[in-house]
Design an enzyme around this catalytic site. Structure first.
Site, mmCIF file in Angstrom:
data_model
loop_
_atom_site.group_PDB
_atom_site.id
_atom_site.type_symbol
_atom_site.label_atom_id
_atom_site.label_comp_id
_atom_site.label_asym_id
_atom_site.label_seq_id
_atom_site.Cartn_x
_atom_site.Cartn_y
_atom_site.Cartn_z
ATOM 1 N N THR A 9 56.857 4.771 -4.836
ATOM 2 C CA THR A 9 58.192 4.937 -5.417
ATOM 3 C C THR A 9 59.280 4.901 -4.343
ATOM 4 O OG1 THR A 9 59.618 6.340 -6.751
ATOM 5 C CG2 THR A 9 57.992 7.477 -5.417
ATOM 6 N N LYS A 54 68.590 -7.527 -13.609
ATOM 7 C CA LYS A 54 69.960 -8.009 -13.467
ATOM 8 C C LYS A 54 70.046 -8.818 -12.187
ATOM 9 C CE LYS A 54 73.746 -5.317 -12.806
ATOM 10 N NZ LYS A 54 74.486 -4.097 -13.119
ATOM 11 N N MET A 86 69.634 5.411 -8.659
ATOM 12 C CA MET A 86 70.707 4.819 -9.483
ATOM 13 C C MET A 86 71.936 5.721 -9.452
ATOM 14 S SD MET A 86 68.453 3.575 -12.771
ATOM 15 C CE MET A 86 67.307 4.940 -12.897
ATOM 16 N N ASP A 143 61.210 -7.819 -12.160
ATOM 17 C CA ASP A 143 62.468 -7.094 -11.967
ATOM 18 C C ASP A 143 63.211 -7.649 -10.768
ATOM 19 O OD1 ASP A 143 62.494 -5.253 -13.952
ATOM 20 O OD2 ASP A 143 61.604 -3.634 -12.782
ATOM 21 N N PRO A 192 0.821 -1.211 0.000
ATOM 22 C CA PRO A 192 0.000 0.000 0.000
ATOM 23 C C PRO A 192 0.858 1.267 0.000
ATOM 24 C CG PRO A 192 -0.551 -1.452 1.876
ATOM 25 C CD PRO A 192 0.615 -2.053 1.183
ATOM 26 N N GLY A 243 59.152 -0.096 -7.231
ATOM 27 C CA GLY A 243 58.713 1.295 -7.046
ATOM 28 C C GLY A 243 57.481 1.614 -7.854
HETATM 29 N N1 SAH Z 1 60.702 3.030 -10.667
HETATM 30 C C1 SAH Z 1 61.506 2.843 -9.475
HETATM 31 C C2 SAH Z 1 62.925 3.281 -9.666
HETATM 32 C C3 SAH Z 1 63.693 2.431 -10.637
HETATM 33 S S1 SAH Z 1 65.358 2.903 -10.756
HETATM 34 C C4 SAH Z 1 60.830 3.556 -8.296
HETATM 35 O O1 SAH Z 1 59.872 4.298 -8.484
HETATM 36 O O2 SAH Z 1 61.279 3.302 -7.173
HETATM 37 C C5 SAH Z 1 66.153 1.811 -9.639
HETATM 38 C C6 SAH Z 1 66.685 2.576 -8.466
HETATM 39 O O3 SAH Z 1 65.674 2.720 -7.490
HETATM 40 C C7 SAH Z 1 67.812 1.917 -7.719
HETATM 41 O O4 SAH Z 1 69.054 2.104 -8.337
HETATM 42 C C8 SAH Z 1 67.741 2.638 -6.410
HETATM 43 O O5 SAH Z 1 68.265 3.931 -6.528
HETATM 44 C C9 SAH Z 1 66.255 2.772 -6.222
HETATM 45 N N2 SAH Z 1 65.679 1.710 -5.372
HETATM 46 C C10 SAH Z 1 64.613 0.940 -5.689
HETATM 47 N N3 SAH Z 1 64.296 0.133 -4.674
HETATM 48 C C11 SAH Z 1 65.172 0.403 -3.685
HETATM 49 C C12 SAH Z 1 65.358 -0.097 -2.367
HETATM 50 N N4 SAH Z 1 64.585 -1.039 -1.848
HETATM 51 N N5 SAH Z 1 66.364 0.426 -1.627
HETATM 52 C C13 SAH Z 1 67.167 1.382 -2.122
HETATM 53 N N6 SAH Z 1 67.027 1.876 -3.361
HETATM 54 C C14 SAH Z 1 66.052 1.402 -4.141
#
Ligand code: SAH
Length: 420
Positions: free
Chosen positions: A281, A220, A327, A198, A46, A252
């Site tokens: 990152t 690597k 890096m 990676d 209703p 990252g």
């Molecule tokens: N896209 C990634 C960076 C890639 S370049 C990001 O946003 O984090 C790779 C570099 O990231 C390394 O040479 C180092 O400088 C840094 N990196 C990534 N992981 C890391 C970690 N757990 N500890 C220290 N440096 C790190």
């Protein structure tokens, strides 16, 4: 009524007439569920609640604004009664029973011929839970299962059909700790057929993948050269075109110095659908692992992320502008020299965080003038994030004499007066 006595089944109601008796919020919820399943819903009541009226107004269901009559059951496959008046619900249920129509009676769970479970939908999976007649327990369980599916803790992975189209998800895995991937990233990882991984990123998660998930290592690793970028792009497209759900798990964030843009573009150019899932990152999180905020009130208002000395001439050379080097270990000496040449004082603090978030994490702190020698002395190695600027003073790893800033004296900016 014991739980063993129920027989779970799934009704396919598309286009079939069903009846809802009642106009309140429970009836509205039930009507909505039935509509979502494609049933042809008639509501008899209703008075109709606002929610129900909205469904009526949008033309999705038919509403008979009156009391229930036995003839309302003619031709229906299924009925839900939720009038709020036990006597009416009992009558509807008894009429349905007589006509062998399944009926859910909201006011008498025990007597009800059918029960509605707590339901959730994740992806193309529908979960339905009955828990000993306790709806709140059923809902709590439903939520827990749905969350576990959402986060990838439960295997949501579909078995691939020949006609399935493949795709690529570029997922930012964060700096390495399994807890620092996003929920979306974790879920897509759980659905992958192939993971292109990676060296950096949440490696532990790879161990949790189902045994038939193929892992292709492209980073690597000791004794192995990294796979060249063009080859990575090619692998992603080739695997997706075979119909696989490919996850490119990156360290990252994919778009921060990670060549994710190139990978996404290559996939799109080759007709492969690609989803990019941002990540935490290392540029921000690895300093944080050593207690260094990239910006800090009174110490730094902004930051730049670069890889080394070549870009440093473009970056503000001031202790209150944080510079983050990724890096950057091999070029540290040149980078420090470049910043000093641009006018950054030699006593500007510098922190190096190696293997952030991993058990072997190590923090080295010095100044622009000393850091290259210190790094060499202790044998700093990749992966490492280098942070340059006054924010390093905040780190609990910084020596006492770095901690000179007196935050209590910082006065907030004066409010700006608008003149127009
Ligand atoms: N896209 C990634 C960076 C890639 S370049 C990001 O946003 O984090 C790779 C570099 O990231 C390394 O040479 C180092 O400088 C840094 N990196 C990534 N992981 C890391 C970690 N757990 N500890 C220290 N440096 C790190």
């Amino acid at each position: 009524m014991a739980i063993q006595d129920i027989y779970p089944t799934a009704l396919r109601l598309l286009g079939r007439p069903v009846l809802v008796v009642g106009g309140g919020p429970v009836a509205a919820r039930r009507a909505k569920g039935l509509l979502d399943a494609g049933a042809k819903v008639t509501v008899v009541a209703p008075v109709a609640s606002e929610k129900l009226r909205a469904l009526v107004d949008s033309g999705l269901l038919a509403w008979e604004p009156r009391e229930y009559r036995t003839e309302d059951l003619d031709g229906v496959w299924f009925v839900q009664t939720a009038t709020g008046t036990a006597a009416v619900d009992t009558r509807v249920a008894a009429d349905a029973e007589a006509q062998r129509i399944w009926c859910v009676n909201a006011s008498d769970h025990e007597a009800s011929a059918a029960w509605t479970p707590a339901v959730a939908e994740v992806d193309d999976v529908k979960i339905a839970i009955n828990a000993g007649g306790d709806p709140r327990r059923a809902m709590a369980l439903r939520d827990a299962v749905a969350t576990a599916l959402e986060t990838g803790d439960l295997p949501l992975r579909r078995h691939r059909k020949p006609e399935d189209k493949g795709s690529v998800a570029l997922i930012g895995g964060g700096p390495g700790d399994s807890g620092l991937i996003t929920v979306r990233g974790r879920r897509l990882l759980g659905q992958a057929d192939v993971v292109v991984a990676d060296r950096l990123g949440p490696r532990e998660l790879l161990k949790e993948l189902a045994p038939d998930v193929r892992i292709i290592e492209v980073g690597k690793t000791p004794g192995h050269h990294p796979v060249p970028q063009l080859e990575i792009n090619r692998i992603l497209v080739e695997e997706a075109l075979k119909g696989n759900r490919v996850v490119r798990l990156k360290g990252g964030d994919p778009y921060v110095l990670g060549r994710g843009g190139e990978e996404a573009e290559f996939c799109r150019q080759n007709g492969v659908g690609v989803e990019v899932v941002s990540g935490v990152t290392s540029a921000i999180s690895v300093p944080a692992a050593a207690g260094i905020p990239v910006t800090h009130r009174g110490l730094a208002k902004g930051f730049s992320v670069v890889t080394g000395h070549e870009e440093l001439s473009e970056v503000p050379a001031r202790p209150d502008h944080t510079v983050v080097l990724l890096m950057g270990v091999a070029q540290l000496c040149d980078s420090a020299a470049a910043l000093a040449a641009s006018g950054l004082p030699l006593d500007t603090p510098v922190g190096i965080v190696e293997k952030g978030y991993l058990p072997e994490q190590r923090v080295t702190i010095g100044t622009l003038g000393t850091i290259a020698d210190q790094a060499e002395a202790v044998g700093v190695a990749n992966p490492a994030v280098i942070v340059i600027g006054d924010v390093v003073r905040v780190s609990p790893f910084a020596p006492e004499h770095f901690k000179t800033a007196d935050y209590s004296t910082i006065t907030p900016n004066r409010p700006r007066v608008r003149t127009n």
